[in-house]
Design a protein around this motif. Structure first.
Motif, mmCIF file in Angstrom:
data_model
loop_
_atom_site.group_PDB
_atom_site.id
_atom_site.type_symbol
_atom_site.label_atom_id
_atom_site.label_comp_id
_atom_site.label_asym_id
_atom_site.label_seq_id
_atom_site.Cartn_x
_atom_site.Cartn_y
_atom_site.Cartn_z
ATOM 1 N N LEU A 42 0.796 -1.220 0.000
ATOM 2 C CA LEU A 42 0.000 0.000 0.000
ATOM 3 C C LEU A 42 0.834 1.278 0.000
ATOM 4 O O LEU A 42 0.527 2.224 -0.707
ATOM 5 C CB LEU A 42 -0.939 -0.014 1.209
ATOM 6 C CG LEU A 42 -2.023 1.051 1.194
ATOM 7 C CD1 LEU A 42 -2.957 0.851 0.008
ATOM 8 C CD2 LEU A 42 -2.826 1.000 2.480
ATOM 9 N N ARG A 45 1.939 3.400 -3.043
ATOM 10 C CA ARG A 45 1.041 4.312 -3.759
ATOM 11 C C ARG A 45 1.232 5.737 -3.258
ATOM 12 O O ARG A 45 0.425 6.244 -2.499
ATOM 13 C CB ARG A 45 -0.418 3.907 -3.533
ATOM 14 C CG ARG A 45 -0.747 2.509 -3.925
ATOM 15 C CD ARG A 45 -1.215 2.409 -5.357
ATOM 16 N NE ARG A 45 -1.232 1.020 -5.775
ATOM 17 C CZ ARG A 45 -0.189 0.389 -6.309
ATOM 18 N NH1 ARG A 45 0.946 1.015 -6.489
ATOM 19 N NH2 ARG A 45 -0.287 -0.870 -6.666
ATOM 20 N N THR B 32 0.077 -8.710 0.228
ATOM 21 C CA THR B 32 1.366 -8.317 0.784
ATOM 22 C C THR B 32 1.479 -8.841 2.214
ATOM 23 O O THR B 32 0.527 -8.675 2.966
ATOM 24 C CB THR B 32 1.469 -6.771 0.801
ATOM 25 O OG1 THR B 32 1.041 -6.292 -0.463
ATOM 26 C CG2 THR B 32 2.878 -6.316 1.099
ATOM 27 N N GLU B 36 5.025 -12.179 -4.073
ATOM 28 C CA GLU B 36 6.123 -12.541 -4.982
ATOM 29 C C GLU B 36 6.457 -14.030 -4.949
ATOM 30 O O GLU B 36 7.221 -14.503 -5.797
ATOM 31 C CB GLU B 36 7.382 -11.727 -4.661
ATOM 32 C CG GLU B 36 7.207 -10.217 -4.754
ATOM 33 C CD GLU B 36 6.578 -9.614 -3.501
ATOM 34 O OE1 GLU B 36 6.363 -10.367 -2.522
ATOM 35 O OE2 GLU B 36 6.273 -8.415 -3.504
ATOM 36 N N TRP B 112 2.395 -3.189 7.605
ATOM 37 C CA TRP B 112 2.806 -2.289 6.527
ATOM 38 C C TRP B 112 1.735 -2.216 5.462
ATOM 39 O O TRP B 112 1.591 -1.215 4.786
ATOM 40 C CB TRP B 112 4.136 -2.758 5.934
ATOM 41 C CG TRP B 112 5.239 -2.639 6.911
ATOM 42 C CD1 TRP B 112 5.860 -3.651 7.600
ATOM 43 C CD2 TRP B 112 5.836 -1.428 7.380
ATOM 44 N NE1 TRP B 112 6.799 -3.133 8.453
ATOM 45 C CE2 TRP B 112 6.817 -1.773 8.333
ATOM 46 C CE3 TRP B 112 5.636 -0.079 7.075
ATOM 47 C CZ2 TRP B 112 7.592 -0.815 8.992
ATOM 48 C CZ3 TRP B 112 6.415 0.861 7.721
ATOM 49 C CH2 TRP B 112 7.384 0.485 8.670
ATOM 50 N N SER B 113 1.003 -3.305 5.291
ATOM 51 C CA SER B 113 -0.017 -3.304 4.237
ATOM 52 C C SER B 113 -1.147 -4.255 4.615
ATOM 53 O O SER B 113 -1.585 -5.062 3.817
ATOM 54 C CB SER B 113 0.636 -3.728 2.912
ATOM 55 O OG SER B 113 -0.146 -3.342 1.810
ATOM 56 N N CYS B 386 -6.873 -1.000 -3.373
ATOM 57 C CA CYS B 386 -6.402 0.390 -3.493
ATOM 58 C C CYS B 386 -7.497 1.362 -3.075
ATOM 59 O O CYS B 386 -7.233 2.409 -2.487
ATOM 60 C CB CYS B 386 -6.012 0.696 -4.938
ATOM 61 S SG CYS B 386 -4.422 0.006 -5.431
ATOM 62 N N ALA B 460 -5.165 -4.764 -8.100
ATOM 63 C CA ALA B 460 -4.230 -3.678 -8.377
ATOM 64 C C ALA B 460 -3.201 -3.472 -7.277
ATOM 65 O O ALA B 460 -2.019 -3.309 -7.549
ATOM 66 C CB ALA B 460 -5.002 -2.387 -8.623
ATOM 67 N N MET B 461 -3.629 -3.499 -6.030
ATOM 68 C CA MET B 461 -2.746 -3.064 -4.959
ATOM 69 C C MET B 461 -1.503 -3.932 -4.857
ATOM 70 O O MET B 461 -0.440 -3.474 -4.475
ATOM 71 C CB MET B 461 -3.490 -3.077 -3.632
ATOM 72 C CG MET B 461 -2.747 -2.365 -2.547
ATOM 73 S SD MET B 461 -3.797 -2.015 -1.171
ATOM 74 C CE MET B 461 -3.614 -3.524 -0.256
ATOM 75 N N THR B 462 -1.643 -5.193 -5.176
ATOM 76 C CA THR B 462 -0.522 -6.114 -5.038
ATOM 77 C C THR B 462 0.314 -6.182 -6.317
ATOM 78 O O THR B 462 1.200 -7.025 -6.422
ATOM 79 C CB THR B 462 -1.045 -7.513 -4.679
ATOM 80 O OG1 THR B 462 -2.141 -7.803 -5.551
ATOM 81 C CG2 THR B 462 -1.524 -7.549 -3.252
ATOM 82 N N GLY B 463 0.006 -5.337 -7.300
ATOM 83 C CA GLY B 463 0.846 -5.281 -8.498
ATOM 84 C C GLY B 463 0.156 -5.745 -9.763
ATOM 85 O O GLY B 463 0.774 -6.349 -10.632
ATOM 86 N N GLN B 464 -1.143 -5.472 -9.874
ATOM 87 C CA GLN B 464 -1.896 -5.734 -11.122
ATOM 88 C C GLN B 464 -1.883 -7.196 -11.559
ATOM 89 O O GLN B 464 -1.633 -7.508 -12.718
ATOM 90 C CB GLN B 464 -1.388 -4.851 -12.276
ATOM 91 C CG GLN B 464 -1.661 -3.384 -12.100
ATOM 92 C CD GLN B 464 -0.650 -2.707 -11.206
ATOM 93 O OE1 GLN B 464 0.537 -2.935 -11.323
ATOM 94 N NE2 GLN B 464 -1.112 -1.897 -10.272
ATOM 95 N N LEU B 525 -2.141 1.870 -13.781
ATOM 96 C CA LEU B 525 -0.808 1.257 -13.891
ATOM 97 C C LEU B 525 -0.832 0.104 -14.889
ATOM 98 O O LEU B 525 0.137 -0.150 -15.596
ATOM 99 C CB LEU B 525 -0.334 0.756 -12.528
ATOM 100 C CG LEU B 525 -0.041 1.814 -11.466
ATOM 101 C CD1 LEU B 525 0.679 1.196 -10.280
ATOM 102 C CD2 LEU B 525 0.768 2.960 -12.029
#
Ligand code: SF4
Ligand code: SF4
Lengths: 198, 605
Positions: A42, A45, B32, B36, B112-113, B386, B460-464, B525
């Motif tokens: 997050l 962004r 997150t 990955e 963090w997320s 997002c 989206a938030m995790t990288g589309q 993005l």
């Protein structure tokens, strides 16, 4: 090898994770141990982002508060959000750029206001944006600043070749070299607290 | 084996280890700090079946299905994602498996997320599944390999638990890329895998037997650094790295026991190393999971020592030198002098929606549409993505957002207790993850609510990552479930967006039934990823601009900046989406430049 703690600060989207990767790769190229702690998700962004880089004889990933040797502001005012990582010998490297937070009625911080708060420290201001543009890579201020730090000798014994190898593109290499020569000029001009302008 | 070395993040190391260990089926849902892992298996594992499942439960069941067939399965999720998969998680421990099943739980200490920092080692204790905990990036590789080995050996699932500073730390890792994916074949064993009461009771006995033999085996999975004196530090996970570096640096010669399996803590190991010690300090991130188990072992064996853990090491947030040293120094009767300087930020800087993000336009349209029917002060039941950033000013269009899919259930409760028509706002990926059930419930129980689906065609938030919405039409799903009012609008078309919201809100008020409005436009993005050439740019005509502040204070695209005379200007970060053009009441904004090839197609994907 002695430990070097570098805290990169900036705004999500500025290329701060790439910057951490580039420095990390250079250390790896030189056979020096390195840990790079990144922030994903997050905060990327457009929020505040930090990357912790620890070089040398290190085991844990995060820098201890008060123990950063260098604090880099890819967005200049972000170093102040992380001032607790500094001690009196910490050196600040500021990109001459501030970014307006996406908050209604809040303006971009003034770089002079940042500098005012750093009067007790050594700091350098690098025209990353402009130099990167001149080198043909508007997004290359991260590489310019790495070059500058390299020229100042802030990376200990990691040699210049290790950094050149860590740059993925020729344009980034150009930015690196631009920052490097800027540092040499700054060094020659001397002064305990040189603020670099062009 | 051909060892190689590469500079990689912990999540890539886990992926490399899984491939090396022969994983043949890997599944997950983006989140997150886990994302990955699956991404890298996708990239590196040529013969591995890899999928982004619709949610973590399906991902879990997919890996489990492979494992009961004798294959090697992996599921990788973030900590809260394991809550969604907790039902099959418990069952997997009862039935066991034929092949191997490794569950990676990526916990987000410090949030963090994430919405919380729950410690998923408790799932291990609760479901009787061993938990291996890497203490650095290399050990993330090594212990993931080990997890596959243990799982196959004992026919039992194994959890690998990481926290943010394992998965998202980059370090040099020695690895191998030899592999042979272990696939399964159909196994029919209903007396084990059909958890009808009779079978479950049988399975329960076998589960406990496996649990005991695994506990014995794990006694070897630790490392002891002998020091001096009668004090021992017991630690595991990332905390070990902080302990080791601090001891090396300060010259405190403590005895250190590092547990690589933190659930279950093997009794033998503890008795062996605590024997003769007078003082024990347990150092771990988050909850007292090791501490509770060690205390239990000491108590049962009548061992009396001075015992410390969470009384000295904070439970809140990720491990840092400050937290460790505060506790460790006290344990040694010393005082930790922390940093004297304070952070002095000049401005707040919360995350924000990207330039050109269609969510911004949606929030703008929703607010204006609702104000046409005096509903602008409705309860906005939000969700995870997002668009959770819509909670921030100027929009303030998320009044609660607690977990994936929460928008629909919570709005139902708000409506039932207040009779005020709420607005549920949910993204497309979240809709398929756990929103559809909420829509079905709204139809079935007749909830008067306005449901807005922000369909940006991606997670989206995790990288589309791709979203199911690119394959399944959300409007058709809602209609099929019995929603009678379904409409789609383009968030960049402000006028029609406002109208759609207004009409739908009126329908809900008049009929007392739910209505669904879908705001459809691709994540900015994602669009930029597809475009190679230069994008158009928006400009402000300084003669027409009156300095009304609407575009930078009420629409807030990050590319639009105020000048000292209050007029607007647009900087280089503009992607030329054109969303701001209609927002300006004085027609001062226009977009210049050629549309790149594939531009409209990308936005309307
Ligand atoms: S990633 Fe996509 S959805 Fe998320 S803020 Fe950016 S444009 Fe919007
Ligand atoms: S066109 Fe307008 S809304 Fe789109 S990115 Fe540029 S300034 Fe922002």
């Amino acid at each position: 090898m002695e430990r070097i703690n570098i805290l990169l600060t900036g705004v999500g989207g500025q290329g701060i994770i790439t910057m951490g990767k580039m420095i990390g790769n250079a250390a790896v190229n030189a056979g020096v141990k390195v840990l790079v702690a990144e922030t994903h998700g997050l905060s990327q962004r457009g929020g505040s982002v930090q990357v912790h880089i620890r070089i040398g004889d290190v085991i844990a990933p995060l820098i201890e508060k008060g123990r950063a040797d260098f604090i880099v502001g890819l967005e200049a005012s972000e170093v102040l959000r992380n001032l607790s990582y500094a001690n009196k010998s910490t050196v600040f490297i500021l990109n001459r750029q501030t970014i307006k937070p996406v908050v209604p009625s809040v303006n971009a911080p003034d770089i002079d206001a940042v500098v005012e708060k750093l009067q007790a420290f050594s700091y350098y201001i690098v025209d990353g944006e402009e130099m990167a543009k001149d080198a043909g890579n508007p997004k290359g201020s991260n590489a310019v600043i790495i070059g500058f730090m390299l020229g100042m000798g802030f990376f200990g014994k990691i040699p210049r070749e290790a950094f050149e190898k860590a740059m993925i593109t020729d344009l980034n290499r150009k930015c690196l070299n631009a920052g490097y020569s800027q540092a040499l000029t700054a060094k020659n001009n001397g002064g305990s607290r040189p603020a670099i302008t062009r | 084996m051909m060892p190689k070395a590469k500079f990689m993040i912990g999540n890539e190391a886990i992926a490399a280890a899984a491939i090396h260990a022969g994983v043949s089926v890997a599944a997950g849902y983006p989140g997150t700090p886990s994302t990955e892992i699956i991404e890298n298996i996708k990239r590196l594992g040529q013969d591995v079946y890899v999928e982004w499942s619709i949610n973590e439960k399906i991902a879990f069941e997919t890996a489990y299905g492979a494992a009961i067939s004798g294959g090697s399965g992996l599921v990788a999720v973030k900590h809260v994602g394991l809550n969604v998969a907790s039902d099959p998680l418990f069952s997997s421990s009862y039935t066991g498996i034929n092949g191997s099943l490794v569950i990676v739980s990526a916990d987000d200490s410090s949030m963090w997320s994430s919405q919380n920092e729950q410690d998923n080692r408790f799932y291990g204790l609760h479901a009787l599944i061993p938990v291996l905990e890497p203490y650095d990036v290399q050990s993330a590789y090594d212990l993931t390999m080990k997890a596959f080995e243990i799982s196959r050996r004992f026919h039992h699932p194994v959890i690998v638990r990481t926290t943010t500073r394992i998965g998202h730390v980059r370090s040099r890792v020695v690895y191998s890329d030899d592999h042979e994916p272990q696939r399964g074949r159909v196994v029919k064993d209903p007396s084990t895998y059909v958890l009808a009461p009779e079978n479950a009771r049988n399975d329960r006995k076998k589960q406990l037997e496996r649990w005991h033999s695994i506990s014995d085996y794990l006694a070897s999975l630790c490392s002891y650094d002998p020091g001096e004196g009668d004090a021992i530090i017991i630690t595991g996970g990332i905390s070990y790295s902080y302990v080791r570096e601090t001891l090396d640096e300060t010259g405190i010669h403590a005895n250190v026991l590092r547990l690589d399996a933190t659930v279950p803590v093997p009794e033998k190991t503890i008795l062996k190393y605590v024997n003769g010690m007078k003082r024990v300090l347990v150092v771990e991130e988050n909850d007292p999971v090791i501490e509770m188990q060690v205390a239990d072992i000491l108590l049962k064996n009548g061992i009396m020592v001075e015992f410390h853990g969470k009384d000295l090491i904070p439970m809140e947030g990720e491990m840092t030198f400050e937290k460790l040293k505060g506790g460790l120094y006290t344990f040694y009767g010393m005082k930790y002098e922390g940093s004297i300087l304070q952070d002095e930020p000049l401005t707040p800087r919360p995350p924000a929606l990207c330039p050109g993000c269609p969510h911004r336009s949606s929030f703008y349209d929703i607010k204006k549409g609702l104000s046409r029917v005096s509903m602008q002060n409705s309860f906005f039941s939000g969700d995870i993505g997002c668009y959770t950033l819509g909670a921030l000013p100027p929009f303030r269009e998320q009044d609660a957002a607690t977990n994936m899919g929460s928008s629909l259930g919570i709005s139902n409760g708000v409506f039932r207790s207040t009779d005020a028509v709420p607005v549920a706002v949910i993204g497309d990926s979240t809709f398929f993850h756990s929103g559809m059930e909420g829509v079905a419930n709204a139809v079935y129980n007749r909830t008067a609510e306005l449901i807005v689906v922000l369909d940006n065609r991606s997670t989206a938030m995790t990288g589309q990552q791709p979203s199911p919405s690119t394959a399944i039409d959300i409007g058709n799903v809602c209609r099929a479930m019995g929603v009678e009012y379904v409409e789609t609008f383009d968030p960049f078309d402000a006028e029609s967006g406002e109208k759609s919201i207004q009409n739908a809100a009126e329908y809900v008020k008049n009929t007392g039934k739910p209505a669904v409005v879908i705001a459809k436009r691709a994540c900015a993005l994602e669009v930029l990823d597809k475009i190679d050439s230069e994008t158009p740019k928006a400009y402000v005509d300084q003669d027409k601009c009156t300095g009304c502040t609407i575009c930078y204070n009420f629409f807030t695209c990050p590319s639009i900046l105020p000048l000292s005379n209050k007029k607007a200007t647009i900087d280089d970060s503009c992607i030329g989406c054109g969303a701001c053009v209609e927002v300006c009441p004085f027609n001062a904004i226009s977009v210049k430049g050629e549309k790149p090839v594939g531009w409209d197609e990308a936005w309307n994907a």
